[in-house]
Structures are given as C-alpha cells and as structure tokens.
Enzyme design. Structure first.
Site, PDB file in Angstrom:
ATOM      1  N   ASN A   1     -10.277  -0.263   0.020  1.00 65.88           N
ATOM      2  CA  ASN A   1      -8.814  -0.158   0.046  1.00 65.88           C
ATOM      3  C   ASN A   1      -8.269  -0.739  -1.263  1.00 65.88           C
ATOM      4  OD1 ASN A   1      -6.083  -0.566   0.429  1.00 65.88           O
ATOM      5  ND2 ASN A   1      -6.280  -1.379   2.503  1.00 65.88           N
TER       6      ASN A   1
ATOM      7  N   HIS B   1      -3.087   6.967   2.281  1.00 67.69           N
ATOM      8  CA  HIS B   1      -3.572   5.690   1.745  1.00 67.69           C
ATOM      9  C   HIS B   1      -4.984   5.447   2.304  1.00 67.69           C
ATOM     10  CE1 HIS B   1      -4.166   1.576   0.902  1.00 67.69           C
ATOM     11  NE2 HIS B   1      -3.891   1.145   2.122  1.00 67.69           N
TER      12      HIS B   1
ATOM     13  N   CYS C   1       0.823  -1.232   0.000  1.00 70.06           N
ATOM     14  CA  CYS C   1       0.000   0.000   0.000  1.00 70.06           C
ATOM     15  C   CYS C   1       0.853   1.277   0.000  1.00 70.06           C
ATOM     16  CB  CYS C   1      -0.950  -0.002   1.180  1.00 70.06           C
ATOM     17  SG  CYS C   1      -1.984  -1.468   1.221  1.00 70.06           S
TER      18      CYS C   1
HETATM   19  O1  UT7 Z   1      -3.658  -1.213   3.670  1.00 65.94           O
HETATM   20  C1  UT7 Z   1      -3.489  -1.707   4.960  1.00 65.94           C
HETATM   21  C2  UT7 Z   1      -4.383  -2.889   5.054  1.00 65.94           C
HETATM   22  N1  UT7 Z   1      -5.116  -3.099   6.230  1.00 65.94           N
HETATM   23  C3  UT7 Z   1      -5.704  -2.180   7.014  1.00 65.94           C
HETATM   24  O2  UT7 Z   1      -5.590  -1.015   6.898  1.00 65.94           O
HETATM   25  C4  UT7 Z   1      -6.561  -2.730   8.107  1.00 65.94           C
HETATM   26  C5  UT7 Z   1      -6.382  -2.019   9.405  1.00 65.94           C
HETATM   27  N2  UT7 Z   1      -7.314  -2.520  10.361  1.00 65.94           N
HETATM   28  C6  UT7 Z   1      -8.636  -2.217  10.323  1.00 65.94           C
HETATM   29  O3  UT7 Z   1      -9.067  -1.474   9.473  1.00 65.94           O
HETATM   30  C7  UT7 Z   1      -9.514  -2.790  11.394  1.00 65.94           C
HETATM   31  O4  UT7 Z   1      -8.736  -3.451  12.357  1.00 65.94           O
HETATM   32  C8  UT7 Z   1     -10.587  -3.762  10.820  1.00 65.94           C
HETATM   33  C9  UT7 Z   1     -11.608  -2.989  10.016  1.00 65.94           C
HETATM   34  C10 UT7 Z   1      -9.927  -4.821   9.960  1.00 65.94           C
HETATM   35  C11 UT7 Z   1     -11.313  -4.463  11.970  1.00 65.94           C
HETATM   36  O5  UT7 Z   1     -11.929  -3.511  12.798  1.00 65.94           O
HETATM   37  P1  UT7 Z   1     -11.838  -3.652  14.365  1.00 65.94           P
HETATM   38  O6  UT7 Z   1     -12.620  -2.539  14.946  1.00 65.94           O
HETATM   39  O7  UT7 Z   1     -10.377  -3.755  14.731  1.00 65.94           O
HETATM   40  O8  UT7 Z   1     -12.621  -4.997  14.627  1.00 65.94           O
HETATM   41  P2  UT7 Z   1     -12.056  -6.366  15.235  1.00 65.94           P
HETATM   42  O9  UT7 Z   1     -11.071  -7.013  14.324  1.00 65.94           O
HETATM   43  O10 UT7 Z   1     -11.649  -6.115  16.667  1.00 65.94           O
HETATM   44  O11 UT7 Z   1     -13.358  -7.259  15.239  1.00 65.94           O
HETATM   45  C12 UT7 Z   1     -14.482  -6.951  16.074  1.00 65.94           C
HETATM   46  C13 UT7 Z   1     -15.531  -8.032  15.884  1.00 65.94           C
HETATM   47  C14 UT7 Z   1     -14.989  -9.454  16.020  1.00 65.94           C
HETATM   48  O12 UT7 Z   1     -15.949 -10.247  16.687  1.00 65.94           O
HETATM   49  P3  UT7 Z   1     -15.802 -10.579  18.243  1.00 65.94           P
HETATM   50  O13 UT7 Z   1     -14.477 -11.302  18.358  1.00 65.94           O
HETATM   51  O14 UT7 Z   1     -15.802  -9.255  18.942  1.00 65.94           O
HETATM   52  O15 UT7 Z   1     -16.979 -11.425  18.507  1.00 65.94           O
HETATM   53  C15 UT7 Z   1     -14.850  -9.932  14.586  1.00 65.94           C
HETATM   54  O16 UT7 Z   1     -14.962 -11.323  14.473  1.00 65.94           O
HETATM   55  O17 UT7 Z   1     -16.070  -7.961  14.560  1.00 65.94           O
HETATM   56  C16 UT7 Z   1     -16.017  -9.249  13.929  1.00 65.94           C
HETATM   57  N3  UT7 Z   1     -15.848  -9.068  12.493  1.00 65.94           N
HETATM   58  C17 UT7 Z   1     -16.870  -8.835  11.664  1.00 65.94           C
HETATM   59  N4  UT7 Z   1     -18.196  -8.725  11.876  1.00 65.94           N
HETATM   60  C18 UT7 Z   1     -18.976  -8.459  10.826  1.00 65.94           C
HETATM   61  C19 UT7 Z   1     -14.698  -9.057  11.785  1.00 65.94           C
HETATM   62  N5  UT7 Z   1     -14.966  -8.827  10.483  1.00 65.94           N
HETATM   63  C20 UT7 Z   1     -16.301  -8.676  10.384  1.00 65.94           C
HETATM   64  C21 UT7 Z   1     -17.172  -8.412   9.322  1.00 65.94           C
HETATM   65  N6  UT7 Z   1     -18.494  -8.307   9.569  1.00 65.94           N
HETATM   66  N7  UT7 Z   1     -16.737  -8.237   8.057  1.00 65.94           N
END
Ligand code: UT7
Length: 318
Positions: A275, A245, A112
């Site tokens: 993204n 980005h 990225c």
């Molecule tokens: O170019 C660089 C590439 N990557 C990035 O920039 C990603 C950077 N990270 C992020 O943007 C965020 O960490 C995410 C958007 C990926 C995740 O957001 P978060 O607020 O950190 O959520 P989380 O990973 O802590 O997940 C919270 C909950 C989990 O459930 P439990 O364990 O609390 O029951 C996940 O299993 O949300 C669940 N979850 C989803 N629910 C619905 C994860 N993905 C999804 C989904 N839909 N797509």
C-alpha cells in the site's frame, strides 16, 4: 473544454523488502501477509531519499511521456502524507527540482484518496481555463512513519511515486468526479502526532483499526463507483479498467464482485508495491499503461479511500 491524461510516469525506490525479510523482523510470515492482503513485497526508500525525490523521477517521466518539457507545466499538485518538511510544500520543492518557477504549486493531504482529490482539483483548474498542463503526483515514503516492531501495520505499506500530466483537450478526459470525507472516523486510521516546542507530541507512527477500515472501504468503493457512473450516465459495463487504491487485494476483489465487474478488468499491483497510499493509483495506472493493457479511448475508474476517512472516485477516458 476538457482535461485529459497527456502522459503518466512512476518511480519505485530500488530497495525491495519481501515478506520473508519482514518475517525476520517481526512475528509474521509470507503466508499470513499474502493470504490477508495479497502483498508479497514492497519498495523502501533509502535514508536520504525524500518524497520530492520520488516525485521528481515520476514527474519527469510523466512530462516526457506527454511530449512536454517542465517549462510547459503551469500547475503542480502533490498528494502526499509524508512530505519532505512541515513547510514549504513538497510541490514547491518539486517545482524547484524540476527547474521551473512561477506556476501555482501545493500539496493535497487526503491520505490514500489524495491522488483522486488532486485529479479533481486539477480538472477544475483546466476546465475553468486557469491551467493548461497540470502535473499531478502521488508520492509517499511511508517507511518513515511505520513502527517496524508493529506487525499489524508495518507489513502493509511501501514507498513510491506515480504521476500524471492532465492537459487541456477538445476530447473528453475526466468524465465525472466525486469526493467525500467524514472526519468522525479520524481515529480509525491516523498518525496521531505533531511537533511542538522542538518535540514530537503523541505518536509519529501509523495506527489503524484494520477491520473498520476494511469494512468501510468496501462500502465506500461501491457507493462512489455508482455515484460517478450515474453522474456520467454510464454503467459498470462501460468501465474498461477499474484502478482502486491498492491497499488489500481482498478489498479490491470484494468491491469488484459487489459491482459485478469482471476481475480481469481490475488492475492490481499490490502484490509488488504494497500500500503506497497516495501513490498507489498512479503507480498502478502507469504500470498498466506501460504493459500495453490500457489503451487510448478506454474508460478508467479510479477510486481512493483513506484516513479521514476520505474517499472519492474519478471516471475518465484515457
Ligand atoms: O489505505 C488504507 C489503509 N489500510 C487498509 O486498507 C487496511 C484495511 N484492513 C486490512 O487490510 C485488514 O484488516 C488487515 C490486513 C490489516 C488485517 O487482516 P484481518 O483479516 O482483518 O486480520 P485481523 O486484524 O482480524 O487479525 C487476525 C489475526 C490476529 O490474531 P488473533 O487475535 O486472531 O490471535 C492478529 O493479531 O492475525 C494477527 N496478525 C498477524 N499475524 C501475523 C495481525 N497482523 C499480523 C501479521 N502477521 N502481520
């Protein structure tokens, strides 16, 4: 001798995949995706569209918007994580599709941060007198490396391409650039697969520790912003437009807040593009130029963070 943006261009595949479409494929919802990322929809390439096709459309627009023709281009750099082939480079394939030959052409693989890396390299070619008109493209077909059953990654990415012609100029364009990498984070964001003996070994899909990437990105964006500003002897108040980005609106806004940069100066296209990795910065830039937001003489801060980890910033006058 400086390098300056002569023109920009971009291209998005026609097919749009909304959060509602994704909710029919995996256990997710429009509410979750939008609240956590700011994404509503993303574009997806057709099966027969490859990165160089997207790069060609974006590159042709950037060349035309620079009042140049392909024969004027004397350097091609493509930033991509999703190349057409193992080799030759997507840049060489793009060169052939543009109908030109002879000039150096190569890919940059910094995920990225690829576009920020590519501008920095092109700037060095130009200020050292080795190129006059560099075509720089970020082009990605992430849809090919996503596990469409994994809701933690497939909702985040999209396909697209953005391009820029960086030309030699008497007027300052690129004011400062800083690049970084720390391979110690390789496993936090990767596609841990390779080809061996005709088979894919490991996984050919994006794997990510989202929380670690999020935390790292906010810190790196702030740090490198301060680094380029110091190198250019400028302050946050001098930034007219911040184009980070486009990974997640929460990362972008958190960075702006840390820098005390008004959110009105943040360019965001993540809602409609998702993204798009190396393509996200030039796509956002071109959209803002076309919308009449960015005007000649304004100062832009472009920043990338991605797999590696890699990160970097470029401060330039449009
Ligand atoms: O170019 C660089 C590439 N990557 C990035 O920039 C990603 C950077 N990270 C992020 O943007 C965020 O960490 C995410 C958007 C990926 C995740 O957001 P978060 O607020 O950190 O959520 P989380 O990973 O802590 O997940 C919270 C909950 C989990 O459930 P439990 O364990 O609390 O029951 C996940 O299993 O949300 C669940 N979850 C989803 N629910 C619905 C994860 N993905 C999804 C989904 N839909 N797509």
């Amino acid at each position: 001798m400086y390098s300056r943006i002569a023109g920009t261009g971009s291209y998005l595949p026609r097919k749009v995949l909304t959060n509602h479409d994704l909710a029919k494929m995996v256990d997710t919802s429009d509410e979750w995706i939008f609240a956590r990322t700011g994404i509503r929809e993303r574009h997806v390439a057709t099966d027969n569209e490859v990165a160089s096709d997207l790069a060609l459309a974006a590159g042709q627009r950037a060349i035309a918007n620079s009042d140049l023709v392909p024969a004027d281009i004397d350097l091609i750099i493509v930033a991509t994580t999703t190349p057409d082939m193992v080799f030759p480079s997507t840049a060489c394939i793009l060169q052939s599709k543009l109908g030109i030959r002879g000039c150096p052409a190569f890919d940059v693989q910094a995920v990225c941060s690829g576009f920020v890396y590519a501008i920095t390299i092109a700037d060095m070619f130009i200020v050292s007198g080795r190129a006059k008109n560099a075509l720089i493209v970020g082009a990605e077909v992430y849809s090919r490396i996503l596990d469409w059953t994994d809701r933690t990654t497939c909702v985040l990415f999209g396909d697209g391409a953005g391009a820029m012609v960086l030309s030699v100029s008497q007027e300052p364009g690129v004011l400062a650039a800083k690049l970084h990498a720390d391979g110690g984070y390789a496993e936090k964001l990767c596609v841990p697969g390779w080809i061996c003996g005709g088979k894919t070994i490991g996984s050919p899909f994006v794997q990510m520790d989202g929380g670690s990437v999020f935390k790292f990105a906010v810190g790196a964006f702030e740090e490198v912003a301060r680094e380029v500003l110091e190198a250019a002897k400028m302050s946050v108040a001098d930034i007219d437009w911040f184009i980070p980005h486009q990974a997640n609106i929460r990362i972008m806004e958190a960075t702006a807040r840390k820098l005390e940069l008004p959110l009105e100066r943040l360019i965001s296209t993540v809602e409609h593009h998702g993204n798009t990795s190396a393509a996200s910065i030039p796509l956002a830039l071109d959209e803002a130029v076309n919308a009449g937001q960015i005007k000649r003489g304004e100062n832009l801060l472009l920043e990338g963070v991605g797999g590696g980890f890699t990160w970097g910033g470029v401060l330039l006058r449009y």
